[in-house]
Enzyme design. Structure first.
Site, mmCIF file in Angstrom:
data_model
loop_
_atom_site.group_PDB
_atom_site.id
_atom_site.type_symbol
_atom_site.label_atom_id
_atom_site.label_comp_id
_atom_site.label_asym_id
_atom_site.label_seq_id
_atom_site.Cartn_x
_atom_site.Cartn_y
_atom_site.Cartn_z
ATOM 1 N N GLU A 60 0.813 -1.220 0.000
ATOM 2 C CA GLU A 60 0.000 0.000 0.000
ATOM 3 C C GLU A 60 0.847 1.270 0.000
ATOM 4 O OE1 GLU A 60 -2.133 -3.381 0.788
ATOM 5 O OE2 GLU A 60 -0.689 -2.651 2.274
ATOM 6 N N ALA A 82 8.781 -3.053 6.504
ATOM 7 C CA ALA A 82 9.612 -4.250 6.645
ATOM 8 C C ALA A 82 8.870 -5.451 6.085
ATOM 9 C CB ALA A 82 9.966 -4.484 8.108
ATOM 10 N N THR A 88 6.412 -18.759 1.872
ATOM 11 C CA THR A 88 5.756 -18.743 0.561
ATOM 12 C C THR A 88 6.403 -17.721 -0.359
ATOM 13 O OG1 THR A 88 4.161 -17.022 1.152
ATOM 14 C CG2 THR A 88 3.572 -19.297 1.716
ATOM 15 N N HIS A 90 5.121 -15.133 -1.365
ATOM 16 C CA HIS A 90 4.593 -13.803 -1.048
ATOM 17 C C HIS A 90 5.706 -12.792 -0.767
ATOM 18 C CE1 HIS A 90 1.381 -11.100 0.079
ATOM 19 N NE2 HIS A 90 1.967 -10.855 1.236
ATOM 20 N N ASN A 115 13.792 4.871 -0.313
ATOM 21 C CA ASN A 115 13.158 3.578 -0.071
ATOM 22 C C ASN A 115 13.726 2.940 1.188
ATOM 23 O OD1 ASN A 115 12.147 1.004 -0.057
ATOM 24 N ND2 ASN A 115 12.550 0.599 -2.210
#
Length: 167
Positions: A60, A82, A88, A90, A115
């Site tokens: 987001e 973080a 997985t 993901h 960033n």
């Protein structure tokens, strides 16, 4: 051959900084934010010139950065969060997509975006990096905001010279 050189400028006085902090992995993100804000203050960025918004997670972050950039109210932005590897795919998805989105905001809006989304294997690695990464992001935001102003002024000078030549 003579070369010009623009030294890094870490003077944050008068700069407006927007920070987007992901809440997922909240203890780590809180440490990132604390270190970033403390460093911004050391560099001369006033508290009232800093806006912090939070979002659910790293995916987001780019949209919130984009909305902040669209506002025209900021000289630089900072992304904090973080992503800790799980079992997985993901982790790769979130890491890659959030990073690409953050980069795109900076390029699309011609605005510095630091960033500070940590991508690590363990919570221990995340906690070990929060202070340094938070400070680094503050410094990068201030330095790049000043660099963009300096480079824009070069373009403005060139435009003025072109106008003088046309007269």
């Amino acid at each position: 051959m003579d070369h010009g050189f623009y030294p890094s400028n870490l003077d944050g006085e008068g700069l407006r900084i927007g920070i987007v902090q992901a809440r997922f992995n909240e203890p780590v993100c809180a440490e990132l934010l604390e270190a970033c804000v403390a460093e911004l203050e050391k560099l001369g960025v006033e508290g009232e010139d800093t806006l912090v918004v939070t979002v659910p997670g790293a995916l987001e972050v780019p949209l919130a950065l984009q909305k902040m950039a669209e506002s025209g109210q900021f000289d630089a932005l900072v992304a904090l969060g973080a992503v800790v590897r799980g079992e997985t795919y993901h982790f790769e998805l979130v890491s890659n997509e959030s990073g690409a989105g953050i980069t795109r905001v900076g390029l699309d809006f011609n605005m510095p975006v630091a960033n500070g989304i940590l991508t690590v294997d363990t919570d221990e690695q995340a906690h070990a990096r929060t202070r340094e990464k938070g400070r680094d992001c503050a410094r990068a935001a201030v330095e790049m905001a000043n660099l963009v102003v300096a480079l824009d002024s070069l373009r403005d000078q060139e435009d003025e010279e072109d106008e003088d030549d046309d007269e």
